[in-house]
Structure formats: structure tokens, C-alpha cells
Design an enzyme around this catalytic site. Structure first.
Site, PDB file in Angstrom:
ATOM      1  N   ASP A  21      35.720 -14.545 -65.960  1.00 22.02           N
ATOM      2  CA  ASP A  21      34.254 -15.341 -66.603  1.00 22.02           C
ATOM      3  C   ASP A  21      33.741 -14.354 -67.616  1.00 22.02           C
ATOM      4  OD1 ASP A  21      34.625 -17.772 -65.598  1.00 22.02           O
ATOM      5  OD2 ASP A  21      33.483 -17.212 -63.687  1.00 22.02           O
ATOM      6  N   LYS A  24      37.326 -13.999 -71.929  1.00 20.05           N
ATOM      7  CA  LYS A  24      38.542 -13.613 -72.671  1.00 20.05           C
ATOM      8  C   LYS A  24      39.206 -14.918 -73.323  1.00 20.05           C
ATOM      9  CE  LYS A  24      40.307 -12.721 -68.494  1.00 20.05           C
ATOM     10  NZ  LYS A  24      39.143 -12.649 -67.744  1.00 20.05           N
ATOM     11  N   THR A  25      39.093 -15.948 -72.570  1.00 20.69           N
ATOM     12  CA  THR A  25      39.744 -17.138 -73.285  1.00 20.69           C
ATOM     13  C   THR A  25      38.849 -17.988 -74.194  1.00 20.69           C
ATOM     14  OG1 THR A  25      40.733 -17.901 -71.119  1.00 20.69           O
ATOM     15  CG2 THR A  25      40.558 -19.621 -72.719  1.00 20.69           C
ATOM     16  N   HIS A  84      43.361 -12.741 -62.227  1.00 16.56           N
ATOM     17  CA  HIS A  84      43.660 -11.271 -62.248  1.00 16.56           C
ATOM     18  C   HIS A  84      45.169 -11.040 -61.479  1.00 16.56           C
ATOM     19  CE1 HIS A  84      42.972  -7.149 -60.897  1.00 16.56           C
ATOM     20  NE2 HIS A  84      43.376  -7.337 -59.796  1.00 16.56           N
TER      21      HIS A  84
END
Ligand code: GDP
Ligand code: MG
Length: 388
Positions: A21, A24-25, A84
Site C-alpha cells: 500500500d 508500488k503499483t 510480500h
């Protein structure tokens, strides 16, 4: 005749890392948006990155998105992963060998557990350059962001990254994605930092040639062809090579990539290599084609291994010394014994050090990733730490 393959810009593999959250995306999508506006990339929206297909890397299912783009000077393949566990598996097996990483840290939250774990993992698998994206800078308070920056530099220094020198760029993936010029400029600044701070992995190209054989075919009238991805170094038509596993030395008489002839193939290229005078049945998947004398096969090595949990498709019971599974090393599949030393056992979900004794010698070296399988399913992922 066929058109020859043309190499335009140097190619690097990078990826986003960081706590869930932290953006990154969103940042990955924003990079493609900013570069698409410059005609350097196809825009890849958030949903297409986040719903990336599952990939079976060395038999382990990993959710991983590959995005491709170009800056003025380089061509990048960029990976982004949702969870992760995907980072742990991907980095431990070396499924995506990163030449550098973008560590995404939310300016609102600062360092969180996965931030630190990814820096540690990066160090362990040999990622030498990290560029920091202090994300969500649009919503962050300036003074707090200064503190987060200090904290991130300290974290990098603590892991041997020279945190004072590392570029730390304040960005907003979200606002850049919306086209806000202040923040699209911040993403451009981040890309400039990646271009200049992450060096071309020279050693990788300068290293002696090595290609793990994926497939073997015969071209009527021409001879035996092996295919695979060049792991390192370069090879030219006319070069002498050794086929480890087949115990033959020969000469490369042709090279092709995606059906196009090439005079030289280099690390990262997918190639077909025509070998002079080698009978088809002498070479198999799992063999290694390399510069003569550049690699030595070994049967015993030390490794750090992540034992997959039952939830990840691994075992539900521990493994112990004497366990004899299959080892998938490059393209080879070899049986081996494990020795866990004093610990004696390793439970699913644990990361442990072990000594492996293979049934036959194959080329191994520190940093090489492998998978451990049992009855057709993957139960572990490891990295060679020392060859005995
Ligand atoms: P990931 O888990 O690290 O890939 O994070 P995501 O990209 O999915 O983002 C997590 C959340 O943070 C989403 O709700 C995003 O809209 C939000 N977010 C991402 N980047 C930014 C940013 O630059 N600014 C703000 N304000 N929110 C952001
Ligand atoms: Mg994500």
C-alpha cells in the site's frame, strides 16, 4: 534473406519494492503514463499491473507483472509484485534478476516492516543499487517527509547501501497518473535518477559466456541447435564453446533470435545456437553451454533455502537431514541430499541454511537460485551461498 536483429539501447532489469500500500503499483503505472506521453512506452493502467497473470517461475507460482519501457538512454524491463510473499519467493529464486531497484516508501507512513525486509532481501541477493521514491509526497507534510527521508537513508546505510549517496526523490504516483505537471515532473526526476545512479551491469556482459540449455532441435542439413536465454557474457559465430553435461567442445556456427540471424548474442537474449558436429542425442535440456573452462561442475554446496508453507503449495510437515528431493538448478533436474547441521529440521515457512550433496555434478556458484521439488510440487526455493 532474413533481416538481422538490431540492438538499439542497453537493457536493464529493475523493479519496485516496498511495503504493501505504499504505492508500488500506482507508481509503476505512472512511470508508463509519463513515458507514454513522451512516446517511450505503452501506457499500462493500474488494473493491468495489479491483476498480472500468475507465473510459474522454476515451478513456483508467483504473481508478477512485467512492464517494458524506454528512457532516452536505456530500455528497461520493470517488475512489480502484489504481495510480500511474492517478493520473497521471486528474489530468493532469482526469478527476476534485478540490476537495480526502486524502493517505494510512503511519506505518510515511513519505514514499515516490509520496507526493511525488502532492503535486506535485496542485499542478500546482490542488488547493489537502490533508488528511493518517497511516494505520496502530495499528501505528506514537509517536515514529516524530511524525517522519513532521514530514516530511509539510515536504513540503507545499515544494510551497506551508502544511504547518504542514494537518490531519494519525492514523488506522487497518484497525481502523476492524473497528469498533474508538478508530479509528472517528479516521476521524470525519479527516472533520471535511475538512469544515472544504477550502472549498467558490465560484469554481466564481460563475464564468460553461459547458456543453460532449454531445448534441443535438429535443423535438417545444418545440425544440432540448442535454445535458451543467455545467462551472461556474449557469444559470436565462430566462438569455441564447451557443453557441460555432454562433455564436448565445439564451435558455434550460427546464432538466431526470434528467427533473425545475429552475429553476436549477449546476456539476456533468447537465442538458438547452432553447434558444429554435435549429435542431437549428445545434448539435453539441463546441460550448460559455456566458454571453455569458465565453469566447474560441483556436487556439494551450501545454500540458504526458503521452505514453502502448506498455504503456498509446500509441505505441511518439516524436512530433516537426509531428506532427498529433486533440485532444479538452471534447467537441470538433479536428485540431492540435504544436511541441516545442528538444527536438524526445517519447518514450512522457515528460511534455513543447509548443505546439499547432488547425485551428479552440475555448474553451481554463489548467488545462483534454484527450486526444490518433491513429487512434482515445489517445496522450497534457495540460493547457493558457497561451493564446496
Ligand atoms: P502497493 O500495494 O504498494 O502496490 O500500493 P498501491 O499502488 O496499490 O497504492 C495503495 C494506495 O495508495 C491506493 O489507494 C493508492 O491510490 C494510494 N496511493 C498510491 N500512490 C499515491 C500517491 O502518490 N499519493 C496518494 N495520496 N495516494 C497514493
Ligand atoms: Mg501493488
Amino acid at each position: 534473406s532474413k533481416t538481422a536483429y538490431v540492438r538499439t539501447k542497453p537493457h536493464l532489469n529493475i523493479g519496485t519494492m516496498g511495503h504493501v500500500d505504499h504505492g508500488k503499483t500506482t507508481l509503476t503505472a505512472a512511470i508508463t503514463k509519463v513515458l507514454a506521453d513522451r512516446g517511450r512506452s505503452a501506457f499500462v493502467p493500474f488494473d493491468r499491473i495489479d491483476r498480472a497473470p500468475e507465473e510459474a517461475a522454476r515451478g513456483i507460482t508467483i504473481n508478477i507483472a512485467h512492464v517494458e519501457y524506454e528512457t532516452d538512454t536505456r530500455h528497461y524491463a520493470h517488475v512489480d509484485m502484489p504481495g510480500h510473499a511474492d517478493y520473497v519467493k521471486n528474489m530468493v529464486t532469482g526469478a527476476a534478476q534485478l540490476d537495480g531497484a526502486i524502493l517505494v516508501v510512503s511519506a505518510l507512513d515511513g519505514i514499515m516492516p516490509q520496507t526493511a525486509e525488502h532492503v535486506l532481501l535485496a542485499r542478500q541477493v546482490g542488488v547493489d543499487h537502490i533508488v528511493v521514491a518517497l511516494n505520496k509526497a502530495d499528501a505528506g507534510d514537509e517536515e514529516l517527509t524530511d524525517l522519513v527521508e532521514l530514516e530511509v537513508r539510515e536504513l540503507l546505510t545499515a544494510h551497506g547501501y551508502g544511504g547518504d549517496a542514494a537518490p531519494v526523490v519525492r514523488v506522487s504516483g497518484l497525481r502523476a497518473l492524473e497528469g498533474d505537471p508538478r508530479w509528472t515532473a517528479s516521476v521524470e526526476a525519479l527516472l533520471d535518477a535511475v538512469d544515472t545512479y544504477v550502472p549498467m551491469p558490465e560484469r554481466y556482459l564481460d563475464a564468460p559466456f553461459l547458456l543453460p540449455v532449454e531445448n534441443v532441435l535438429t535443423i535438417t542439413g545444418r545440425g544440432t541447435v540448442v535454445t535458451g536465454a543467455v545467462e551472461r557474457g556474449t557469444v559470436r559465430v565462430g566462438d569455441r564453446v564447451e557443453v557441460l553435461g555432454a562433455a564436448v567442445e565445439t564451435v558455434v556456427t550460427g546464432l538466431e533470435t526470434f528467427g533473425k540471424p545475429m552475429a553476436e548474442a549477449q546476456a539476456g537474449d533468447n537465442v538458438a545456437v547452432l553447434l558444429r558436429g554435435v549429435p542431437r542425442d549428445a545434448v539435453r535440456r539441463g546441460h550448460v553451454v559455456a566458454a571453455p573452462g569458465s565453469v566447474v561442475p560441483a556436487r556439494e554446496f551450501r545454500a540458504r533455502v526458503y521452505v514453502l508453507s502448506a498455504r503456498e503449495g509446500g509441505r505441511s510437515t518439516p524436512v530433516s537431514t537426509g531428506y532427498r528431493p529433486q533440485f532444479y538448478i538452471r534447467t537441470a533436474d538433479v536428485v540431492g541430499d540435504i544436511d541441516l547441521g545442528d538444527a536438524g529440521v526445517a519447518r514450512p515457512g522457515e528460511t534455513v541454511d543447509m548443505t546439499v550433496s547432488l547425485g551428479r555434478a552440475v555448474p553451481v556458484e554463489p548467488g545462483l537460485g534454484f527450486a526444490i521439488r518433491e513429487g512434482g510440487r515445489t517445496v522450497g526455493a534457495g540460493t547457493v551461498t558457497e561451493v564446496r
